[in-house]
Scaffold this motif. Structure first.
Motif, PDB file in Angstrom:
ATOM      1  N   VAL A  43      28.411  17.732   5.567  1.00 36.65           N
ATOM      2  CA  VAL A  43      28.064  17.233   4.233  1.00 36.65           C
ATOM      3  C   VAL A  43      29.295  17.150   3.343  1.00 36.65           C
ATOM      4  O   VAL A  43      29.573  16.118   2.730  1.00 36.65           O
ATOM      5  CB  VAL A  43      26.983  18.121   3.573  1.00 36.65           C
ATOM      6  CG1 VAL A  43      26.752  17.690   2.132  1.00 36.65           C
ATOM      7  CG2 VAL A  43      25.686  18.045   4.361  1.00 36.65           C
ATOM      8  N   VAL A  46      32.323  14.485   3.762  1.00 39.06           N
ATOM      9  CA  VAL A  46      32.237  13.171   3.124  1.00 39.06           C
ATOM     10  C   VAL A  46      33.171  13.119   1.915  1.00 39.06           C
ATOM     11  O   VAL A  46      33.790  12.082   1.621  1.00 39.06           O
ATOM     12  CB  VAL A  46      30.783  12.876   2.693  1.00 39.06           C
ATOM     13  CG1 VAL A  46      30.705  11.587   1.885  1.00 39.06           C
ATOM     14  CG2 VAL A  46      29.872  12.794   3.912  1.00 39.06           C
ATOM     15  N   ASP A 215      18.002   7.984   7.100  1.00 32.67           N
ATOM     16  CA  ASP A 215      19.018   7.087   7.652  1.00 32.67           C
ATOM     17  C   ASP A 215      19.068   5.837   6.792  1.00 32.67           C
ATOM     18  O   ASP A 215      18.151   5.016   6.815  1.00 32.67           O
ATOM     19  CB  ASP A 215      18.675   6.745   9.104  1.00 32.67           C
ATOM     20  CG  ASP A 215      19.770   5.892   9.746  1.00 32.67           C
ATOM     21  OD1 ASP A 215      20.832   5.738   9.117  1.00 32.67           O
ATOM     22  OD2 ASP A 215      19.553   5.402  10.866  1.00 32.67           O
ATOM     23  N   ARG A 216      20.135   5.708   6.012  1.00 30.80           N
ATOM     24  CA  ARG A 216      20.271   4.543   5.137  1.00 30.80           C
ATOM     25  C   ARG A 216      21.750   4.202   4.984  1.00 30.80           C
ATOM     26  O   ARG A 216      22.627   5.032   5.269  1.00 30.80           O
ATOM     27  CB  ARG A 216      19.645   4.814   3.773  1.00 30.80           C
ATOM     28  CG  ARG A 216      20.307   5.934   2.997  1.00 30.80           C
ATOM     29  CD  ARG A 216      19.561   6.259   1.726  1.00 30.80           C
ATOM     30  NE  ARG A 216      20.128   7.414   1.042  1.00 30.80           N
ATOM     31  CZ  ARG A 216      19.432   8.260   0.309  1.00 30.80           C
ATOM     32  NH1 ARG A 216      18.127   8.085   0.161  1.00 30.80           N
ATOM     33  NH2 ARG A 216      20.016   9.279  -0.294  1.00 30.80           N
ATOM     34  N   LYS A 217      22.023   3.013   4.523  1.00 26.25           N
ATOM     35  CA  LYS A 217      23.402   2.585   4.335  1.00 26.25           C
ATOM     36  C   LYS A 217      24.079   3.411   3.248  1.00 26.25           C
ATOM     37  O   LYS A 217      23.449   3.808   2.280  1.00 26.25           O
ATOM     38  CB  LYS A 217      23.458   1.098   3.976  1.00 26.25           C
ATOM     39  CG  LYS A 217      23.037   0.170   5.103  1.00 26.25           C
ATOM     40  CD  LYS A 217      23.185  -1.280   4.688  1.00 26.25           C
ATOM     41  CE  LYS A 217      22.797  -2.222   5.828  1.00 26.25           C
ATOM     42  NZ  LYS A 217      22.934  -3.650   5.429  1.00 26.25           N
ATOM     43  N   ALA A 218      25.375   3.619   3.448  1.00 25.36           N
ATOM     44  CA  ALA A 218      26.137   4.365   2.448  1.00 25.36           C
ATOM     45  C   ALA A 218      26.271   3.545   1.169  1.00 25.36           C
ATOM     46  O   ALA A 218      26.308   2.314   1.206  1.00 25.36           O
ATOM     47  CB  ALA A 218      27.521   4.703   2.990  1.00 25.36           C
ATOM     48  N   ASN A 219      26.341   4.229   0.035  1.00 28.31           N
ATOM     49  CA  ASN A 219      26.543   3.575  -1.247  1.00 28.31           C
ATOM     50  C   ASN A 219      28.035   3.268  -1.387  1.00 28.31           C
ATOM     51  O   ASN A 219      28.825   4.125  -1.786  1.00 28.31           O
ATOM     52  CB  ASN A 219      26.067   4.496  -2.381  1.00 28.31           C
ATOM     53  CG  ASN A 219      26.113   3.803  -3.735  1.00 28.31           C
ATOM     54  OD1 ASN A 219      26.936   2.926  -3.976  1.00 28.31           O
ATOM     55  ND2 ASN A 219      25.235   4.218  -4.629  1.00 28.31           N
ATOM     56  N   GLU A 220      28.430   2.058  -1.017  1.00 24.07           N
ATOM     57  CA  GLU A 220      29.843   1.699  -0.976  1.00 24.07           C
ATOM     58  C   GLU A 220      30.483   1.686  -2.367  1.00 24.07           C
ATOM     59  O   GLU A 220      31.662   2.020  -2.513  1.00 24.07           O
ATOM     60  CB  GLU A 220      30.024   0.350  -0.301  1.00 24.07           C
ATOM     61  CG  GLU A 220      29.653   0.368   1.184  1.00 24.07           C
ATOM     62  CD  GLU A 220      29.957  -0.944   1.868  1.00 24.07           C
ATOM     63  OE1 GLU A 220      30.532  -1.833   1.203  1.00 24.07           O
ATOM     64  OE2 GLU A 220      29.632  -1.077   3.064  1.00 24.07           O
ATOM     65  N   GLU A 223      31.269   5.221  -3.236  1.00 26.72           N
ATOM     66  CA  GLU A 223      32.381   5.676  -2.398  1.00 26.72           C
ATOM     67  C   GLU A 223      33.717   5.157  -2.929  1.00 26.72           C
ATOM     68  O   GLU A 223      34.700   5.905  -3.008  1.00 26.72           O
ATOM     69  CB  GLU A 223      32.179   5.208  -0.957  1.00 26.72           C
ATOM     70  CG  GLU A 223      33.300   5.651  -0.025  1.00 26.72           C
ATOM     71  CD  GLU A 223      33.144   5.118   1.391  1.00 26.72           C
ATOM     72  OE1 GLU A 223      34.062   5.337   2.203  1.00 26.72           O
ATOM     73  OE2 GLU A 223      32.110   4.480   1.674  1.00 26.72           O
ATOM     74  N   GLN A 224      33.765   3.894  -3.317  1.00 25.83           N
ATOM     75  CA  GLN A 224      34.998   3.312  -3.827  1.00 25.83           C
ATOM     76  C   GLN A 224      35.401   3.938  -5.160  1.00 25.83           C
ATOM     77  O   GLN A 224      36.590   4.158  -5.424  1.00 25.83           O
ATOM     78  CB  GLN A 224      34.852   1.794  -3.975  1.00 25.83           C
ATOM     79  CG  GLN A 224      34.762   1.046  -2.654  1.00 25.83           C
ATOM     80  CD  GLN A 224      35.916   1.355  -1.726  1.00 25.83           C
ATOM     81  OE1 GLN A 224      37.081   1.393  -2.146  1.00 25.83           O
ATOM     82  NE2 GLN A 224      35.610   1.597  -0.462  1.00 25.83           N
ATOM     83  N   ARG A 227      36.877   7.306  -4.260  1.00 26.22           N
ATOM     84  CA  ARG A 227      38.184   7.179  -3.630  1.00 26.22           C
ATOM     85  C   ARG A 227      39.252   6.797  -4.648  1.00 26.22           C
ATOM     86  O   ARG A 227      40.415   7.197  -4.523  1.00 26.22           O
ATOM     87  CB  ARG A 227      38.131   6.154  -2.502  1.00 26.22           C
ATOM     88  CG  ARG A 227      37.364   6.635  -1.280  1.00 26.22           C
ATOM     89  CD  ARG A 227      37.205   5.525  -0.255  1.00 26.22           C
ATOM     90  NE  ARG A 227      38.494   5.158   0.320  1.00 26.22           N
ATOM     91  CZ  ARG A 227      39.030   5.742   1.380  1.00 26.22           C
ATOM     92  NH1 ARG A 227      38.415   6.744   1.975  1.00 26.22           N
ATOM     93  NH2 ARG A 227      40.202   5.349   1.855  1.00 26.22           N
TER      94      ARG A 227
END
Length: 232
Positions: A43, A46, A215-220, A223-224, A227
């Protein structure tokens, strides 16, 4: 906590509207309390992995600059006779750090000296770090971390050969605790009296229940945004 480790002393909070003498850096320490095998490490990886990636990029960039400096310095030495007025190339400065996993008190102090903006001190198991606080040869580590976890305090060390070395200490500490190890940490009176436990202001102890698998798509976008904070 990871974001706090990246920001550190680059930003301050002023608790009072009028009195600007009191300020606190963005410094936050804590951890996740869970039994072994509870999947806590995947966890937080990430959030930790972007910092590790950034540290790798900084090291590689420094290696390239050192290699370039070596070549330039060699050419400068070879041409000194022909051009004595040529300025000596400047040696590259080591890249800034964002992350520390393990270090002796002296090394940790040196890293803090070179990185006054602050950093994240990450240990997968904080119980090992707690044991080191009273380990022989690490006597100065407890006081140093108490200072660093305060977020904006100076700490001076006097060493033969280096003289007086002072650093502004700022470190957000993060990792995992197994429940039994946390109880030992909380039951040690010295950890209470010197303020070590109160510095862990964010300890999460999740309920030990079986949750449904999601199970789902990452929140891009999220995330950006994260980062950008880490890399800037």
């Amino acid at each position: 906590i990871v974001i706090a480790g990246c920001i550190g002393r680059r930003a301050f909070v002023y608790p009072k509207a009028a009195d600007k003498k009191w300020k606190e850096s963005i410094c936050l320490s804590g951890g996740v309390v869970a039994r072994s095998g509870a999947m806590k490490t995947p966890v937080w990886k990430v959030f930790i992995n972007p910092i590790i990636e950034n540290e790798y990029n900084l090291r590689e960039d420094y290696k390239k600059r050192v290699a370039q400096y070596a070549a330039t310095f060699k050419a400068w030495e070879a041409g000194k006779k022909a051009n004595p007025s040529a300025a000596e190339p400047e040696k590259p400065i080591a890249s800034k750090r964002n992350l520390v996993n393990d270090a002796t008190p002296e090394a940790f102090h040196s890293i803090m000296e070179a990185n006054p903006q602050g950093l994240l001190y990450y240990r997968d198991e904080l119980s090992g770090w707690v044991t080191e606080l009273d380990k022989k040869g690490y006597e100065g580590q407890r006081g140093m971390f108490l200072c660093a976890m305060g977020g904006n305090d100076p700490h001076t060390m006097d060493r033969i050969g280096r003289g007086e070395v002072s650093a502004i200490m700022c470190a957000s500490v993060f990792g995992g605790f197994q429940p039994s190890k946390l109880r030992e940490f909380l039951n040690e009176t010295s950890n209470i009296s010197d303020g070590m436990i109160p510095r862990f202001s964010l300890l999460v102890y999740p309920d030990d229940v079986r949750s449904p698998i999601i199970d789902r798509k990452a929140n891009e976008l999220a995330e950006q945004q994260f980062r950008r904070i880490v890399f800037d």
